[in-house]
Design an enzyme around this catalytic site. Structure first.
Site: not given
Ligand code: BGP
Length: 472
Positions: A179, A370
């Site tokens: 990201e 993701e």
């Molecule tokens: C993205 C990241 C991850 C992950 C995901 C979910 O932005 O790359 O590392 O954590 O989001 O977000 P969260 O964990 O805040 O629910």
């Protein structure tokens, strides 16, 4: 059959959110270790409050996380049982170079990942490695100021050269920065940046962006030189911005917000800074700190594929009286969409829209690395969770991606669900925001046995993979 025969189904994690063992195997300290759970978290993530070491009175969830460092065999066996074709994970930079600027890498760290990759291959799982997933050695922040400093390019080049050489034949899919656009919003987490009072943040951020973009292009070059089989991707926090209304002012604002994100991929995939960005630099009196052969490296070493995370679309209005929700990126609540318990809006069609936008723009293979639903789970006395809500979310999103492939002709390489095993949340530091097919007994304060239990979604995802997405 909508999906390729070799479609890469799997799951994705990040070292700091699952490994724990923060001080084992010679590992050094990183920014992600010192981001606590609780009210202060966001200020620290954003770089507005400096915390470069553990402080009294805070709980730091990354220290132990779900202790995958000691459980990886068990966890990978479960991924194998689900039929994963790919497992996306990240390398903790500080396991390889504990301080970041050493001459020689740390053998224990290199061996740990080698063992882990070999374990994946036992089950026919291809590793997909994120070189940096929000991590930067603390020493590089204290000594050099993180990615605001050009020297970071050299440290990163050294890291990737070690990785590509050591894991040649074991790993062929790589992502340079998780990201990358998050550095504009969560600057300490994304790029190890702590802001000084009254400094020009625009200059700092776009200088850091340039350094990461050049480092990413170098990584692509070095990866291809060391092993022509290597495939390198960029990684964007995606999700199209919608205009709140059809007022052209809203539409124009949405276009600009989209460009703020696509800016990174424009450079990584096309190989040059787009005109809209050069104009914006001029308006901000920002002179691109391009030196030596930067522009040539960018132009000649573009990525092989484009990967992204997708949780939701966002909505913007040009009217300042329309209120926004303050997530990582501000967004006006979209009245047509429902939200998760954490206020993340749920928009499966938005995934199809985002896939089409990216494919139209770049014409390179895409990879969704993701996607998922963070939800509170309520296990029964055996630790079993009946997570129909998670299945429903994933089913709709997979259907949308199927439509993008089958009906729109998007070229999609794979899909990795975020957090196939429950892990620490990046935005909140909680354990209770769970994404997994596998439940982990651990709570927000670090209590629990760490026992792993399959949820209902485990069997469901296994069938999805088995049928290559035919059975949802
Ligand atoms: C993205 C990241 C991850 C992950 C995901 C979910 O932005 O790359 O590392 O954590 O989001 O977000 P969260 O964990 O805040 O629910």
């Amino acid at each position: 059959m909508p999906f390729r025969k070799d479609f890469l189904w799997g799951g994705a994690t990040a070292a700091n959110q699952c490994e724990g063992a923060y001080n084992e195997g010679g590992r050094g300290l990183a920014n992600v270790d010192v981001i606590p759970h609780g009210a202060q978290r966001w200020e620290i993530v954003a770089g507005n409050r400096k915390m470069l070491d553990f402080e009294e009175g805070y709980y730091y969830p990354a220290k132990q996380a779900i202790d995958m460092y000691h459980h990886y065999k068990e966890d990978i066996a479960l991924f194998g049982e689900m039929g994963f074709k790919v497992y996306r994970l990240s390398i903790a930079w500080t396991r390889i170079f504990p301080k970041g600027d050493e001459e020689e890498p740390n053998e224990a760290g290199l061996q740990f990942y080698e063992d882990l990759f070999r374990e994946c291959h036992k089950y026919g799982i291809e590793p997909l490695v994120t070189i940096t997933h929000f991590d930067c050695p603390i020493h590089l922040i204290k000594e050099y100021g993180g990615w605001r400093n050009r020297k970071m390019i050299e440290f990163y080049k050294k890291l990737v050269t070690v990785l590509f050489n050591r894991y040649k034949g074991l790993v062929k899919y790589w992502l340079t920065f998780n990201e990358i656009n998050v550095l504009l919003h969560g600057s300490f987490m994304g790029a190890g940046i702590c802001f000084e009072p009254n400094e020009d943040r625009y200059q700092v951020l776009y200088t850091a962006a340039h350094h990461e973009l050049v480092a990413s292009a170098w990584a692509t070059k070095i990866a291809h030189e060391i092993d022509p089989e290597n495939k390198v991707g960029c990684m964007l926090n995606a999700g199209t911005f919608y205009p709140y209304t059809c007022n052209p002012k809203d539409v124009f604002k949405a276009q600009n917000k989209n460009r703020e994100n696509y800016f990174f991929v424009d450079v990584q995939s096309r190989g040059y800074y787009p005109n809209y960005a050069l104009k914006e630099f001029e308006r901000n009196n920002f002179e691109l700190p391009a030196k030596e052969d930067d522009l040539e490296i960018l132009r000649n070493h573009t990525v092989d594929f484009i990967s992204f995370s997708y949780y939701s679309t966002k909505t913007v209005s040009a009217d300042p009286s329309v209120e926004s929700m303050n997530n990582l990126m501000k967004s006006v609540p979209n009245p047509h969409l429902k939200s998760s318990e954490w206020g993340w809006q749920i928009d499966p069609l938005g995934l199809r829209i985002t896939l089409n936008e990216l494919y139209d723009r770049y014409q390179k293979p895409l990879f969704i690395v993701e996607n998922g639903l963070g939800a509170k789970d309520h296990p029964d006395e055996n630790g079993y969770v009946e997570d129909d809500y998670r299945i429903a979310y994933l089913r709709e999103h997979i259907q949308a991606m199927k439509d993008a492939v089958e009906l729109d002709g998007v070229d999609l390489m794979g899909y990795t669900v975020w957090g196939p095993i429950d892990l620490v949340s990046a935005s909140t530091g909680e354990m209770s925001k769970r994404y997994g097919f596998i439940y982990v007994d651990r709570d927000d304060a670090g209590n629990g046995t760490l026992k792993r239990t399959k949820k209902k979604s485990f069997g469901w995802y296994k069938k999805v993979i088995q049928s290559n997405g035919e059975i949802l």
